[in-house]
Design an enzyme around this catalytic site. Structure first.
Site, PDB file in Angstrom:
ATOM      1  N   ALA A   1       0.805  -1.237   0.000  1.00 19.17           N
ATOM      2  CA  ALA A   1       0.000   0.000   0.000  1.00 19.17           C
ATOM      3  C   ALA A   1       0.835   1.283   0.000  1.00 19.17           C
ATOM      4  CB  ALA A   1      -1.021   0.031   1.152  1.00 19.17           C
ATOM      5  N   ALA A   2       2.157   1.164  -0.149  1.00 19.54           N
ATOM      6  CA  ALA A   2       2.976   2.392  -0.220  1.00 19.54           C
ATOM      7  C   ALA A   2       2.602   3.194  -1.469  1.00 19.54           C
ATOM      8  CB  ALA A   2       4.451   2.034  -0.243  1.00 19.54           C
TER       9      ALA A   2
HETATM   10  O1  RIB Z   1      -1.402  -2.218  -3.503  1.00 18.10           O
HETATM   11  C1  RIB Z   1      -1.570  -3.123  -2.443  1.00 18.10           C
HETATM   12  C2  RIB Z   1      -2.821  -3.927  -2.645  1.00 18.10           C
HETATM   13  O2  RIB Z   1      -2.677  -4.734  -3.779  1.00 18.10           O
HETATM   14  C3  RIB Z   1      -3.129  -4.873  -1.516  1.00 18.10           C
HETATM   15  O3  RIB Z   1      -3.894  -4.273  -0.503  1.00 18.10           O
HETATM   16  C4  RIB Z   1      -3.826  -6.027  -2.216  1.00 18.10           C
HETATM   17  O4  RIB Z   1      -5.178  -6.131  -1.924  1.00 18.10           O
HETATM   18  C5  RIB Z   1      -3.593  -5.809  -3.695  1.00 18.10           C
HETATM   19  O5  RIB Z   1      -4.708  -5.414  -4.335  1.00 18.10           O
END
Ligand code: RIB
Length: 308
Positions: free
Chosen positions: A252-253
């Site tokens: 999630a960065a």
């Molecule tokens: O970008 C991170 C995300 O990619 C995660 O939360 C996962 O669900 C995927 O979709």
């Protein structure tokens, strides 16, 4: 930004993330002991909407979940931080799931089961046209089917709504799509796959960005992990170094960076300032575990970046 009071509209995925940490990823046929299994609210679309809300943006999320406990939990999580979830439908398919292996050095590998996210057809998109017209920015990723994305881009272009596209996970898009994209934000892997240029340095990022601009995209921002961001286009150019941080989980960065950009633009910041907001927020995200649970509130970003 044309109308700063209009919402950011995120259309994309919601996933429940099933996460396990491991010293290294197993090879084919090998069984390893991992550790610290946990579940987190995720999905690139939902994470980006969540990041907008946490950073002070006015955001509406459109997406799909299943009639299961995961779906309800994902909706509740977004609603709790102030994202508008009226556009999240419950459909007859399981909620999307991401299986994530996080190596002890912070690198992650993600395997998706699209579930409800994969049920969008182009015909499902047409009723969303009024919301797209009213948005200050449409934020898209590629965790919903490409034909639906193509239709979304066409509607946004006709409406004159700026589009931020995060081409993740990478999928081929038709050549005539690109001029509908205002801000294209790939990471180095996606930029490499999009252009055929192996992106592993500022020089190669610059070459890849030129090629993407030539397709009609207005602004390219290639995220390069610890090397920062390479910008090329109408609003910002050059290298934006990353803050030095000890990364324990990069999940999630990129989504946090995008939430910072979208929120900054909605507030009327320049793209340069919005990039700095996104970078400061994602520097905090990588220092925490999980997806949405790792994304900081605006006051945390502000206090972490106060001089002295
Ligand atoms: O970008 C991170 C995300 O990619 C995660 O939360 C996962 O669900 C995927 O979709």
């Amino acid at each position: 930004m044309q109308n700063p009071h209009a919402p950011i509209l995120v259309i994309g995925s919601l996933n429940m993330d099933l996460v396990m940490r491991t010293p290294r990823v197993p090879q084919a046929g090998e069984t390893l002991h991992g550790h610290d299994f946990s579940t987190h609210h995720g999905g690139k679309g939902a994470n980006q909407a969540f990041a907008c809300a946490r950073l002070g943006g006015h955001v509406h999320m459109i997406g799909r979940v299943g009639k299961d406990d995961f779906g309800q939990r994902l909706k509740d999580g977004l609603s709790t931080v102030g994202a508008n979830i009226d556009g999240i439908e419950t459909v007859d398919a399981p909620t999307g799931v991401a299986m994530i292996l996080v190596e002890d050095n912070g690198q992650n590998r993600i395997l998706l089961s699209a579930g409800a996210n994969g049920t969008y057809t182009p015909e499902d998109i047409d009723p969303l046209a009024p919301a797209i017209r009213q948005a200050c920015l449409l934020v898209l990723q590629l965790e919903i089917p490409v034909p639906a994305i193509v239709r979304l881009l066409a509607i946004a272009k006709a409406a004159g709504t700026p589009v931020l596209l995060n081409p993740a996970p990478m999928a081929a898009l038709p050549d005539n799509c690109w001029d509908a994209v205002t801000y294209l934000i790939p990471n180095e892997t996606e930029a490499s796959e999009l252009t055929g240029i192996p992106v592993d340095s500022l020089d190669s990022a610059s070459q890849a960005a030129k090629q993407l601009l030539a397709r009609g995209v207005k602004q390219v921002l290639i995220t390069l992990g610890s090397q920062g961001v390479w910008a090329a286009g109408a609003e910002a150019n050059g290298h934006f170094p990353a803050q030095k941080v000890h990364a324990i989980d990069t999940t999630a960065a990129g989504d946090t960076f995008i939430g910072g950009i979208a929120t900054g633009l909605q507030e009327g910041l320049s793209l340069t300032e919005a990039i700095q907001l996104g970078q400061a927020a994602s520097a905090i995200t990588v220092s925490r575990r999980g997806a949405q649970s790792a994304i900081p509130a605006r006051h945390e970003v502000t206090s972490a970046n106060q001089p002295g």
